[in-house]
Design an enzyme around this catalytic site. Structure first.
Site, PDB file in Angstrom:
ATOM      1  N   LYS A  22       0.836  -1.205   0.000  1.00 46.21           N
ATOM      2  CA  LYS A  22       0.000   0.000   0.000  1.00 46.21           C
ATOM      3  C   LYS A  22       0.872   1.257   0.000  1.00 46.21           C
ATOM      4  O   LYS A  22       0.645   2.181  -0.783  1.00 46.21           O
ATOM      5  CB  LYS A  22      -0.888   0.000   1.258  1.00 46.21           C
ATOM      6  CG  LYS A  22      -1.534   1.329   1.555  1.00 46.21           C
ATOM      7  CD  LYS A  22      -2.509   1.258   2.706  1.00 46.21           C
ATOM      8  CE  LYS A  22      -2.010   1.807   4.020  1.00 46.21           C
ATOM      9  NZ  LYS A  22      -1.668   3.220   4.070  1.00 46.21           N
ATOM     10  N   ASN A  23       1.881   1.273   0.880  1.00 44.58           N
ATOM     11  CA  ASN A  23       2.658   2.503   1.018  1.00 44.58           C
ATOM     12  C   ASN A  23       3.669   2.698  -0.110  1.00 44.58           C
ATOM     13  O   ASN A  23       4.371   3.704  -0.150  1.00 44.58           O
ATOM     14  CB  ASN A  23       3.357   2.542   2.379  1.00 44.58           C
ATOM     15  CG  ASN A  23       2.352   2.756   3.504  1.00 44.58           C
ATOM     16  OD1 ASN A  23       1.182   3.025   3.245  1.00 44.58           O
ATOM     17  ND2 ASN A  23       2.806   2.631   4.738  1.00 44.58           N
ATOM     18  N   ARG A  92      -4.694  10.327   4.268  1.00 41.48           N
ATOM     19  CA  ARG A  92      -3.501  11.157   4.420  1.00 41.48           C
ATOM     20  C   ARG A  92      -2.649  11.131   3.145  1.00 41.48           C
ATOM     21  O   ARG A  92      -2.095  12.148   2.730  1.00 41.48           O
ATOM     22  CB  ARG A  92      -2.708  10.607   5.607  1.00 41.48           C
ATOM     23  CG  ARG A  92      -1.299  11.062   5.725  1.00 41.48           C
ATOM     24  CD  ARG A  92      -1.166  12.230   6.643  1.00 41.48           C
ATOM     25  NE  ARG A  92       0.217  12.664   6.776  1.00 41.48           N
ATOM     26  CZ  ARG A  92       0.568  13.840   7.243  1.00 41.48           C
ATOM     27  NH1 ARG A  92      -0.336  14.701   7.632  1.00 41.48           N
ATOM     28  NH2 ARG A  92       1.829  14.171   7.343  1.00 41.48           N
ATOM     29  N   CYS A 116      -5.826   8.097   9.103  1.00 43.73           N
ATOM     30  CA  CYS A 116      -6.006   7.525  10.429  1.00 43.73           C
ATOM     31  C   CYS A 116      -5.801   8.587  11.503  1.00 43.73           C
ATOM     32  O   CYS A 116      -4.911   9.433  11.383  1.00 43.73           O
ATOM     33  CB  CYS A 116      -4.973   6.412  10.650  1.00 43.73           C
ATOM     34  SG  CYS A 116      -5.357   4.912   9.757  1.00 43.73           S
ATOM     35  N   ARG A 121      -0.154  14.674  12.877  1.00 45.26           N
ATOM     36  CA  ARG A 121       0.316  14.513  11.503  1.00 45.26           C
ATOM     37  C   ARG A 121       0.351  15.825  10.716  1.00 45.26           C
ATOM     38  O   ARG A 121      -0.366  15.999   9.725  1.00 45.26           O
ATOM     39  CB  ARG A 121      -0.520  13.457  10.772  1.00 45.26           C
ATOM     40  CG  ARG A 121      -0.534  12.143  11.506  1.00 45.26           C
ATOM     41  CD  ARG A 121      -1.250  11.055  10.777  1.00 45.26           C
ATOM     42  NE  ARG A 121      -0.367  10.298   9.901  1.00 45.26           N
ATOM     43  CZ  ARG A 121      -0.760   9.230   9.221  1.00 45.26           C
ATOM     44  NH1 ARG A 121      -2.002   8.827   9.290  1.00 45.26           N
ATOM     45  NH2 ARG A 121       0.084   8.582   8.450  1.00 45.26           N
ATOM     46  N   PRO A 122       1.182  16.773  11.164  1.00 43.99           N
ATOM     47  CA  PRO A 122       1.264  18.060  10.455  1.00 43.99           C
ATOM     48  C   PRO A 122       1.936  17.918   9.090  1.00 43.99           C
ATOM     49  O   PRO A 122       2.422  16.843   8.734  1.00 43.99           O
ATOM     50  CB  PRO A 122       2.100  18.924  11.395  1.00 43.99           C
ATOM     51  CG  PRO A 122       2.900  17.961  12.210  1.00 43.99           C
ATOM     52  CD  PRO A 122       2.121  16.687  12.281  1.00 43.99           C
ATOM     53  N   ASP A 124       4.266  20.401   8.084  1.00 45.44           N
ATOM     54  CA  ASP A 124       5.321  21.428   8.062  1.00 45.44           C
ATOM     55  C   ASP A 124       6.575  21.005   7.297  1.00 45.44           C
ATOM     56  O   ASP A 124       7.181  21.818   6.593  1.00 45.44           O
ATOM     57  CB  ASP A 124       5.676  21.853   9.498  1.00 45.44           C
ATOM     58  CG  ASP A 124       6.100  20.678  10.367  1.00 45.44           C
ATOM     59  OD1 ASP A 124       5.470  19.609  10.269  1.00 45.44           O
ATOM     60  OD2 ASP A 124       7.066  20.816  11.126  1.00 45.44           O
ATOM     61  N   LEU A 125       6.959  19.736   7.397  1.00 45.71           N
ATOM     62  CA  LEU A 125       8.206  19.310   6.732  1.00 45.71           C
ATOM     63  C   LEU A 125       8.038  19.290   5.212  1.00 45.71           C
ATOM     64  O   LEU A 125       8.958  19.631   4.467  1.00 45.71           O
ATOM     65  CB  LEU A 125       8.637  17.930   7.248  1.00 45.71           C
ATOM     66  CG  LEU A 125       8.873  17.852   8.761  1.00 45.71           C
ATOM     67  CD1 LEU A 125       9.128  16.415   9.197  1.00 45.71           C
ATOM     68  CD2 LEU A 125      10.053  18.743   9.152  1.00 45.71           C
ATOM     69  N   ASP A 305       3.689   0.866  12.218  1.00 42.03           N
ATOM     70  CA  ASP A 305       2.515   0.220  11.622  1.00 42.03           C
ATOM     71  C   ASP A 305       2.342  -1.239  12.073  1.00 42.03           C
ATOM     72  O   ASP A 305       1.360  -1.877  11.719  1.00 42.03           O
ATOM     73  CB  ASP A 305       2.602   0.266  10.086  1.00 42.03           C
ATOM     74  CG  ASP A 305       2.307   1.649   9.541  1.00 42.03           C
ATOM     75  OD1 ASP A 305       1.906   2.528  10.324  1.00 42.03           O
ATOM     76  OD2 ASP A 305       2.477   1.856   8.319  1.00 42.03           O
ATOM     77  N   ARG A 397      -9.103  -0.234   4.041  1.00 38.58           N
ATOM     78  CA  ARG A 397      -8.168   0.743   3.467  1.00 38.58           C
ATOM     79  C   ARG A 397      -6.819   0.094   3.183  1.00 38.58           C
ATOM     80  O   ARG A 397      -6.114   0.503   2.257  1.00 38.58           O
ATOM     81  CB  ARG A 397      -7.967   1.910   4.430  1.00 38.58           C
ATOM     82  CG  ARG A 397      -9.152   2.849   4.538  1.00 38.58           C
ATOM     83  CD  ARG A 397      -8.759   4.115   5.278  1.00 38.58           C
ATOM     84  NE  ARG A 397      -7.410   4.491   4.882  1.00 38.58           N
ATOM     85  CZ  ARG A 397      -6.478   4.953   5.707  1.00 38.58           C
ATOM     86  NH1 ARG A 397      -6.732   5.136   6.971  1.00 38.58           N
ATOM     87  NH2 ARG A 397      -5.280   5.257   5.253  1.00 38.58           N
TER      88      ARG A 397
HETATM   89  C1  UD1 Z   1       3.842   6.970   6.319  1.00 44.06           C
HETATM   90  C2  UD1 Z   1       3.000   5.734   6.085  1.00 44.06           C
HETATM   91  C3  UD1 Z   1       2.340   5.280   7.380  1.00 44.06           C
HETATM   92  C4  UD1 Z   1       3.386   5.104   8.478  1.00 44.06           C
HETATM   93  C5  UD1 Z   1       4.279   6.335   8.607  1.00 44.06           C
HETATM   94  C6  UD1 Z   1       5.437   6.146   9.563  1.00 44.06           C
HETATM   95  C7  UD1 Z   1       2.323   6.008   3.786  1.00 44.06           C
HETATM   96  C8  UD1 Z   1       1.229   6.245   2.815  1.00 44.06           C
HETATM   97  N1  UD1 Z   1       2.002   6.030   5.089  1.00 44.06           N
HETATM   98  O1  UD1 Z   1       2.954   7.997   6.771  1.00 44.06           O
HETATM   99  O2  UD1 Z   1       1.674   4.053   7.139  1.00 44.06           O
HETATM  100  O3  UD1 Z   1       2.738   4.882   9.711  1.00 44.06           O
HETATM  101  O4  UD1 Z   1       4.827   6.680   7.307  1.00 44.06           O
HETATM  102  O5  UD1 Z   1       6.191   5.058   9.197  1.00 44.06           O
HETATM  103  O6  UD1 Z   1       3.454   5.762   3.404  1.00 44.06           O
HETATM  104  N2  UD1 Z   1       5.593  14.785  10.717  1.00 44.06           N
HETATM  105  C9  UD1 Z   1       5.733  16.110  11.043  1.00 44.06           C
HETATM  106  N3  UD1 Z   1       5.669  17.027  10.025  1.00 44.06           N
HETATM  107  C10 UD1 Z   1       5.488  16.656   8.717  1.00 44.06           C
HETATM  108  C11 UD1 Z   1       5.358  15.299   8.399  1.00 44.06           C
HETATM  109  C12 UD1 Z   1       5.419  14.369   9.432  1.00 44.06           C
HETATM  110  O7  UD1 Z   1       5.895  16.469  12.199  1.00 44.06           O
HETATM  111  O8  UD1 Z   1       5.458  17.545   7.861  1.00 44.06           O
HETATM  112  C13 UD1 Z   1       5.617  13.786  11.811  1.00 44.06           C
HETATM  113  C14 UD1 Z   1       4.294  13.039  11.923  1.00 44.06           C
HETATM  114  O9  UD1 Z   1       3.366  13.773  12.686  1.00 44.06           O
HETATM  115  C15 UD1 Z   1       4.713  11.769  12.603  1.00 44.06           C
HETATM  116  C16 UD1 Z   1       6.104  11.528  12.033  1.00 44.06           C
HETATM  117  O10 UD1 Z   1       6.543  12.770  11.490  1.00 44.06           O
HETATM  118  O11 UD1 Z   1       4.802  11.956  13.991  1.00 44.06           O
HETATM  119  C17 UD1 Z   1       6.156  10.461  10.958  1.00 44.06           C
HETATM  120  O12 UD1 Z   1       5.282  10.805   9.906  1.00 44.06           O
HETATM  121  P1  UD1 Z   1       5.576  10.438   8.389  1.00 44.06           P
HETATM  122  O13 UD1 Z   1       6.838   9.639   8.309  1.00 44.06           O
HETATM  123  O14 UD1 Z   1       5.486  11.691   7.597  1.00 44.06           O
HETATM  124  O15 UD1 Z   1       4.344   9.509   8.062  1.00 44.06           O
HETATM  125  P2  UD1 Z   1       3.432   9.515   6.771  1.00 44.06           P
HETATM  126  O16 UD1 Z   1       4.265   9.765   5.568  1.00 44.06           O
HETATM  127  O17 UD1 Z   1       2.225  10.323   7.021  1.00 44.06           O
END
Ligand code: UD1
Length: 420
Positions: A22-23, A92, A116, A121-122, A124-125, A305, A397
């Site tokens: 999926k990812n 997301r 989820c 899950r901001p 900002d990055l 996960d 999903r």
């Molecule tokens: C992806 C996966 C999800 C998995 C997660 C962590 C997909 C489609 N989903 O989600 O299944 O649980 O990786 O392995 O690939 N964060 C920030 N700012 C940002 C982005 C992220 O603070 O701009 C934080 C998030 O809140 C979280 C952490 O970084 O605490 C990890 O998030 P991230 O690696 O971005 O997860 P996703 O890409 O959303």
């Protein structure tokens, strides 16, 4: 409303093939927007999230044909750079079209993504990365708007190795002028798969899988290609735990053992037999198993996960276990449901302390998110009596045909539909 009815107690036996990841498929489908040519994706899993991504790409003007486990994406008619909020809020990963739209058209508009409810899950990055490449970002009334006359390669240091931010920046930088370097990049196997896909289309990217990724911008991507996505390591891990928790034996085919090393190591530490053979993993459950100390970390650490699935396994371990969730601050919504099944779990900040019990008992529980739902299915397979799982749409999903596939392995599980 649909629900799953699981009668526990049968050891799972047999062989099961893992679906495409999926990812991996979600960013790869999104990356197809960067191409001017038709692409064919193989090994596509049968998931609601794939359907949502399909609808998202169609809303932007792409033509998509889904036949069995193959998707053909024809991006030649793209006419919109605005993601409808109804789709963005559904998952997301809809945010993954931002990077490709910005890279290809220099603009996008999208509402903040849903998905989820496992943490704040901001974005900002992602936004910092787009700005570093030269985009002007406006955040207004829940929308993110980006404009760039031209994207220029640069060095970007991520504060945290976010999977989505790494992928979005990689995709935006693919058609930028010059070289982009992403430092402290996420190292997940799905990032490597995205790199391989983009390179097959004509991009020039290297370093994925390590913490620095270098993207040398190219003028366009226009190779007609076909590409097969990697197997799903979380589905692999879920089946591994299913074998262990039911004290059964499963041969898990179409797996990449290196992608689940962290899960393998923890199952072995608990006393479960895990054998790795090229592209398959054989898991043989043990009558009793030991408690563990697990900390979720970015890859190659233990995946967040798999945390809920491992927690239910540890509910039945001998002794006390500790799980520390380091990725998402709110990823313990399954704890209350596992307690209803007899799990003894205390939460202390980011840690869960799990006192092993001899048995779980079936009751009515609710899946609050995708992997929480998987944990409840595993709990139901191991529990005494019957477990009723509500909120099944979360499971759909990320797991395709789950109950049919589990039934082939001996599980007593079926779906009740059309409930009023
Ligand atoms: C992806 C996966 C999800 C998995 C997660 C962590 C997909 C489609 N989903 O989600 O299944 O649980 O990786 O392995 O690939 N964060 C920030 N700012 C940002 C982005 C992220 O603070 O701009 C934080 C998030 O809140 C979280 C952490 O970084 O605490 C990890 O998030 P991230 O690696 O971005 O997860 P996703 O890409 O959303």
């Amino acid at each position: 409303m649909e629900r799953l009815i699981v009668t526990g107690g049968t050891p799972l036996r047999g062989s099961i093939a893992v679906s495409g990841a999926k990812n991996a498929i979600l960013p790869i489908m999104a990356a197809s927007l960067l191409s001017e040519s038709r692409v064919v994706l193989e090994g596509v899993p049968f998931l609601k999230d794939v359907q949502t991504m399909k609808e998202t790409l169609e809303s932007l003007g792409a033509k998509i044909k889904l036949t069995g486990d193959t998707i053909e994406v024809n991006p030649s008619g793209l006419h919109s750079q605005e993601v409808p909020s109804s789709l963005a809020r559904r998952m997301r990963a809809s945010n993954l079209v931002m990077g490709p739209l910005l890279g290809r058209f220099g603009t996008f508009k999208a509402s903040y993504p849903g998905g989820c409810t496992i943490g704040s899950r901001p974005m900002d990055l992602h936004i910092k990365g787009f700005e570093a490449l030269g985009a002007k970002i406006d955040e207004d009334h829940g929308y993110i708007k980006a404009e760039a006359a031209k994207l220029k390669g640069t060095e970007i240091h991520l504060d945290f190795p976010s999977v989505g931010a790494t992928e979005n920046i990689m995709m935006a930088a693919t058609l930028a002028e010059g070289t982009t370097i992403i430092r402290n990049a996420a190292r997940e196997p799905e990032i490597v798969d995205l790199q391989n896909y983009l390179n097959k289309m004509g991009a020039r990217i290297r370093g994925a899988g390590m913490d620095s990724i270098r993207i040398d911008g190219v003028k366009k991507l226009n190779r007609e290609i076909s590409y097969r996505v990697i197997p799903d390591r979380i589905e692999t891990g879920t089946f591994m735990v299913a074998a262990a928790i039911t004290r059964g034996e499963l041969v898990i085919e179409n797996a990449i053992p290196e992608h689940v090393e962290a899960v393998t190591a923890k199952l072995r530490e608990a006393g479960v037999q895990v054998r790795e053979e090229d592209d398959r993993i054989i898991v043989k459950g043990s009558p009793v198993w030991k408690g563990l100390d697990i900390r979720t970390m970015p890859f190659p650490g233990f995946p967040t996960d798999m945390q809920p699935q491992m927690m239910v396994f540890l509910c039945l371990a001998q002794g006390t276990s500790i799980i520390t969730e380091n990725i998402f601050e709110n990823r313990y919504r399954h704890v209350g449901e596992l307690r209803r099944m007899g799990g003894q779990i205390q939460l202390e900040g980011r840690s869960a302390i799990i006192k092993g019990v001899p048995r779980l008992t079936g009751t009515v529980v609710e899946a609050t998110d995708l992997r929480a739902g998987a944990a409840l299915v595993l709990g139901g397979l191991a529990a005494e009596n019957t477990t009723v799982i509500e909120g099944v749409h979360h499971l759909d999903r990320g797991y395709g045909n789950l109950e049919e596939r589990l039934r082939m392995l001996g599980a007593q599980i079926y779906r009740e539909t059309n409930l009023s």
